[in-house]
Design an enzyme around this catalytic site. Structure first.
Site, PDB file in Angstrom:
ATOM      1  N   ALA A  63      19.136 -29.156  -3.973  1.00 15.78           N
ATOM      2  CA  ALA A  63      18.522 -28.027  -3.280  1.00 15.78           C
ATOM      3  C   ALA A  63      17.883 -28.535  -1.991  1.00 15.78           C
ATOM      4  O   ALA A  63      17.694 -29.740  -1.798  1.00 15.78           O
ATOM      5  CB  ALA A  63      17.472 -27.367  -4.168  1.00 15.78           C
ATOM      6  N   GLY A 109      20.580 -29.191  -8.026  1.00 12.52           N
ATOM      7  CA  GLY A 109      21.239 -27.893  -7.942  1.00 12.52           C
ATOM      8  C   GLY A 109      22.738 -28.009  -7.762  1.00 12.52           C
ATOM      9  O   GLY A 109      23.488 -27.101  -8.150  1.00 12.52           O
ATOM     10  N   GLU A 112      24.121 -28.534 -11.162  1.00 15.72           N
ATOM     11  CA  GLU A 112      24.012 -27.255 -11.855  1.00 15.72           C
ATOM     12  C   GLU A 112      25.057 -26.257 -11.368  1.00 15.72           C
ATOM     13  O   GLU A 112      25.602 -25.481 -12.161  1.00 15.72           O
ATOM     14  CB  GLU A 112      22.599 -26.694 -11.669  1.00 15.72           C
ATOM     15  CG  GLU A 112      21.559 -27.503 -12.425  1.00 15.72           C
ATOM     16  CD  GLU A 112      20.136 -27.143 -12.049  1.00 15.72           C
ATOM     17  OE1 GLU A 112      19.377 -26.738 -12.942  1.00 15.72           O
ATOM     18  OE2 GLU A 112      19.777 -27.248 -10.853  1.00 15.72           O
ATOM     19  N   GLU A 132      15.423 -34.138 -10.877  1.00 17.10           N
ATOM     20  CA  GLU A 132      14.241 -33.327 -10.549  1.00 17.10           C
ATOM     21  C   GLU A 132      12.925 -33.956 -10.990  1.00 17.10           C
ATOM     22  O   GLU A 132      11.879 -33.713 -10.370  1.00 17.10           O
ATOM     23  CB  GLU A 132      14.386 -31.930 -11.174  1.00 17.10           C
ATOM     24  CG  GLU A 132      15.409 -31.026 -10.493  1.00 17.10           C
ATOM     25  CD  GLU A 132      16.822 -31.192 -11.032  1.00 17.10           C
ATOM     26  OE1 GLU A 132      17.684 -30.367 -10.686  1.00 17.10           O
ATOM     27  OE2 GLU A 132      17.065 -32.155 -11.815  1.00 17.10           O
TER      28      GLU A 132
END
Length: 257
Positions: A63, A109, A112, A132
């Site tokens: 992200a 992300g 994911e 993370e």
């Protein structure tokens, strides 16, 4: 443009186009991806989708962390929910096959995003991870759930708690990716797989996606739902065509009806 799209022979290639930022997911990318998914799922010319990243370094390296600095708990939860609603859950529950062609880093992300796709293929230089914890955070786009479904509790726990990365071959051995290819042939191989799938009955493909998703979540009604969907297939024109083609020893011409 945050995305590039290219429709070829029923296969839509969606390329995240922020190579200078390692294709990091920001609000604009999430919005544009959500819109692109809505378009491809409603467009009858699109039979299947490939999601990939621009360049050879990264699929999506994570992200855009700069967007996190001003968020409190409520804002963080809203960010995660927005991503799930606009992109990640939409991909997972799509009735058309969506695969990830992972070309390089798929972290946070990005991992994911790849895991939300129906399955993944990777280039030899691909790297996967959920780092993370290094930011004092946890995966927020389904990472704790999908990684566990795909590779099992023990290894998912290790990767999420350590923040470590794994390479393409280990990812394949764990079941996170289905195939590993040289980066130069990655998209062509993705197209070959989807061309094969695109030749199958679209309604049967859609029902199969939904039922496999239920199995991955240990849905207690999975067996009953399979029986129901199996029966529904018998009322389709595609079933009549498929059986006739088999008996007549010819290639079926499915219409998605």
């Amino acid at each position: 443009m945050t995305l590039l799209t290219d429709l070829q022979d029923g296969i839509l290639i969606i390329t995240i186009n922020r190579a200078e930022k390692m294709n990091a997911l920001n609000k604009d990318v999430i919005t544009d991806l959500g819109n692109a998914l809505d378009e491809c799922l409603s467009n009858p010319e699109v039979k299947s989708v490939i999601i990939t990243g621009s360049g050879e370094k990264a699929f999506v390296a994570g992200a855009d962390i700069s967007e996190f600095t001003e968020l409190d708990g409520k804002g963080g939860a809203a960010l995660g929910q927005r991503g799930q609603d606009l992109v990640f859950s939409k991909i997972e529950n799509a009735h058309k096959p969506i695969i990830a062609a992972v070309n390089g880093f798929a972290l946070g992300g990005g991992c994911e995003l790849a895991m939300s796709c129906h399955f993944r293929i990777a280039s030899e230089n691909a790297k996967f991870g959920q780092p993370e914890v290094n930011l004092g955070l946890i995966p927020g786009y389904g990472g704790t759930q999908r990684l566990t479904q795909l590779i099992g509790k023990g290894k998912a726990m290790e990767l999420i708690l350590t923040g470590d990365m794994i390479g393409a071959e280990e990812a394949k051995n764990l079941g996170l990716v289905n195939h590993v290819f040289p980066i130069g042939s990655l998209l062509d191989e993705a197209k070959k797989i989807l061309t094969k799938i695109n030749g199958k009955a679209p309604l049967a493909v859609a029902k199969s996606i939904a039922l496999v998703n239920q199995a991955a979540k240990c849905d207690p009604n999975g067996f009953a739902n399979e029986v129901t969907a199996f029966g529904e297939c018998f009322d389709t024109a595609d079933k009549a065509e498929g059986v006739a083609a088999f008996l007549e020893k010819r290639k079926a011409a499915f219409q998605g009806k």
